[in-house]
Every structure is written in structure tokens, then in C-alpha cells.
Write a protein that holds these residues in place. Structure first.
Motif, PDB file in Angstrom:
ATOM      1  N   PHE A   1       0.864  -1.174   0.000  1.00 15.97           N
ATOM      2  CA  PHE A   1       0.000   0.000   0.000  1.00 15.97           C
ATOM      3  C   PHE A   1       0.902   1.226   0.000  1.00 15.97           C
ATOM      4  N   ALA A   2       0.695   2.131  -0.941  1.00 12.67           N
ATOM      5  CA  ALA A   2       1.423   3.398  -1.003  1.00 12.67           C
ATOM      6  C   ALA A   2       0.380   4.511  -0.979  1.00 12.67           C
ATOM      7  N   ASN A   3       0.414   5.322   0.050  1.00  8.82           N
ATOM      8  CA  ASN A   3      -0.562   6.396   0.231  1.00  8.82           C
ATOM      9  C   ASN A   3      -1.994   5.873   0.190  1.00  8.82           C
ATOM     10  N   GLY A   4      -2.210   4.676   0.725  1.00  8.33           N
ATOM     11  CA  GLY A   4      -3.541   4.096   0.780  1.00  8.33           C
ATOM     12  C   GLY A   4      -3.966   3.344  -0.468  1.00  8.33           C
ATOM     13  N   TRP A   5      -3.172   3.385  -1.534  1.00  3.09           N
ATOM     14  CA  TRP A   5      -3.505   2.702  -2.780  1.00  3.09           C
ATOM     15  C   TRP A   5      -2.725   1.396  -2.880  1.00  3.09           C
ATOM     16  N   ALA A   6      -3.376   0.346  -3.334  1.00  6.58           N
ATOM     17  CA  ALA A   6      -2.701  -0.936  -3.525  1.00  6.58           C
ATOM     18  C   ALA A   6      -1.852  -0.858  -4.793  1.00  6.58           C
ATOM     19  N   LYS A   7      -0.594  -1.234  -4.676  1.00  7.33           N
ATOM     20  CA  LYS A   7       0.348  -1.196  -5.799  1.00  7.33           C
ATOM     21  C   LYS A   7       1.027  -2.549  -5.943  1.00  7.33           C
ATOM     22  N   VAL A   8       1.477  -2.831  -7.163  1.00 11.08           N
ATOM     23  CA  VAL A   8       2.229  -4.042  -7.462  1.00 11.08           C
ATOM     24  C   VAL A   8       3.557  -3.620  -8.069  1.00 11.08           C
ATOM     25  N   GLU A   9       4.654  -4.196  -7.577  1.00  9.37           N
ATOM     26  CA  GLU A   9       5.955  -3.966  -8.191  1.00  9.37           C
ATOM     27  C   GLU A   9       6.194  -5.096  -9.181  1.00  9.37           C
ATOM     28  N   LEU A  10       6.256  -4.736 -10.466  1.00  6.31           N
ATOM     29  CA  LEU A  10       6.470  -5.710 -11.535  1.00  6.31           C
ATOM     30  C   LEU A  10       7.934  -5.708 -11.929  1.00  6.31           C
ATOM     31  N   GLY A  11       8.444  -6.871 -12.246  1.00  3.27           N
ATOM     32  CA  GLY A  11       9.819  -6.972 -12.704  1.00  3.27           C
ATOM     33  C   GLY A  11       9.866  -7.559 -14.100  1.00  3.27           C
ATOM     34  N   LEU A  12      10.586  -6.900 -15.001  1.00  2.00           N
ATOM     35  CA  LEU A  12      10.861  -7.462 -16.320  1.00  2.00           C
ATOM     36  C   LEU A  12      12.008  -8.444 -16.099  1.00  2.00           C
ATOM     37  N   ALA A  13      11.751  -9.729 -16.291  1.00  2.00           N
ATOM     38  CA  ALA A  13      12.693 -10.745 -15.824  1.00  2.00           C
ATOM     39  C   ALA A  13      13.051 -11.741 -16.908  1.00  2.00           C
TER      40      ALA A  13
END
Length: 164
Positions: free
Chosen positions: A115-127
């Protein structure tokens, strides 16, 4: 209820960093239902089998498991439904270009959810997938760095190395 100002980690995908070499990371928002957000706040999510792909010019997240909310009613969500990721058109174009030019073998893997500033976020990786000998080499390198740091710490403290 006020929004948090810092990042609050919900879940991380440690296996992804072991199985893949991460070339670049992106932050994306995620479209969620109300009961999904409540389950996320309880930390009931698994990124283990999740991956992202392009569908109709948008990037979708497949295989992400968000457990059903315990107090949900008939409005509860399906745990493994496909979820849309929120990225700028320019970012989507760049990601798709890299996936296509990579000569195959590149994939989008979710590394963490927070959660960043109350918003759900996903960290994506180009792998890019690692071979088994690459994994062994990475483990040996990590262990060597850990031993170097341990020895350096002993030297700075003035302690001698214990005899075995």
C-alpha cells in the motif's frame, strides 16, 4: 480514515528473485473489488504463481491469489480472477516493446504488493529466467559476500576469528 504516507508491504515474491534475473522494475496500480482490498489489509495474498501478460493492449495480472474476505457475503470475489494493472500508455508500450525485442525468455513477474498512500500497488519486474547453474552461482556469491561482511565486522570490532 486517513491515508498512510509510507509504503506498507503486504506480500513479496522471494522465489521470483531466486528464479529470475530482474532487468527492470515498474510500479503499477491494480483494479480491485472492495472485499479484495479488505483481504489485502489482512495480508491474505499470495504472489507465488502470478505473472503478467498483455491482453487487448492492456497488462493483466494472472494467478494472483487473494483469499476471500471472511466477513464477505454474496458480493465476495473469486480468489484467482484476472486483474487489470494500471499503467500509463507510454509505460505499457515500452514494456511490450522490451518483451517483444527480448528474443523470448522475458516475462513480467510481480515482485511485491504494498500500500502506497492508501492505494494498492504491485511492483512488476521485467525478468529473464535463470538456469540452475546461475542459481547456484548466485547463492555462492551471496554466501561469499555475507562471509566478507561478517569478517569485516569482526575486524572493525577488534575481535579475533574464533578457532574451530
Amino acid at each position: 480514515m486517513s491515508r498512510d504516507t509510507e509504503r506498507k508491504l503486504i506480500a513479496s515474491n522471494k522465489k521470483a528473485r531466486h528464479d529470475y534475473t530482474i532487468l527492470k522494475t515498474y510500479e503499477a496500480g491494480i483494479v480491485l473489488a472492495g472485499t479484495e482490498v479488505k483481504s489485502l489489509r489482512e495480508g491474505r495474498v499470495s504472489l507465488v504463481d502470478a505473472f503478467a501478460q498483455e491482453r487487448d493492449g492492456e497488462i493483466m495480472l494472472y494467478g494472483l491469489h487473494i483469499a476471500e474476505y471472511g466477513y464477505g457475503t454474496w458480493t465476495n470475489h473469486q480468489p484467482r480472477r484476472t486483474r487489470k494493472l494500471l499503467l500509463n500508455r507510454v509505460e505499457i508500450a515500452r514494456i511490450l516493446e522490451k518483451l517483444r525485442e527480448g528474443g523470448g525468455g522475458l516475462t513480467l513477474v510481480p515482485l511485491s504488493m504494498y500500500f502506497a498512500n492508501g492505494w494498492a500497488k504491485v511492483e512488476l519486474g521485467l525478468a529473464r529466467g535463470r538456469k540452475s547453474y546461475d542459481k547456484r552461482q548466485a547463492i555462492a556469491e551471496r554466501d561469499a559476500n555475507r562471509e566478507i561482511a561478517r569478517e569485516l565486522g569482526r575486524r572493525l570490532k577488534g575481535a579475533r576469528r574464533p578457532t574451530r
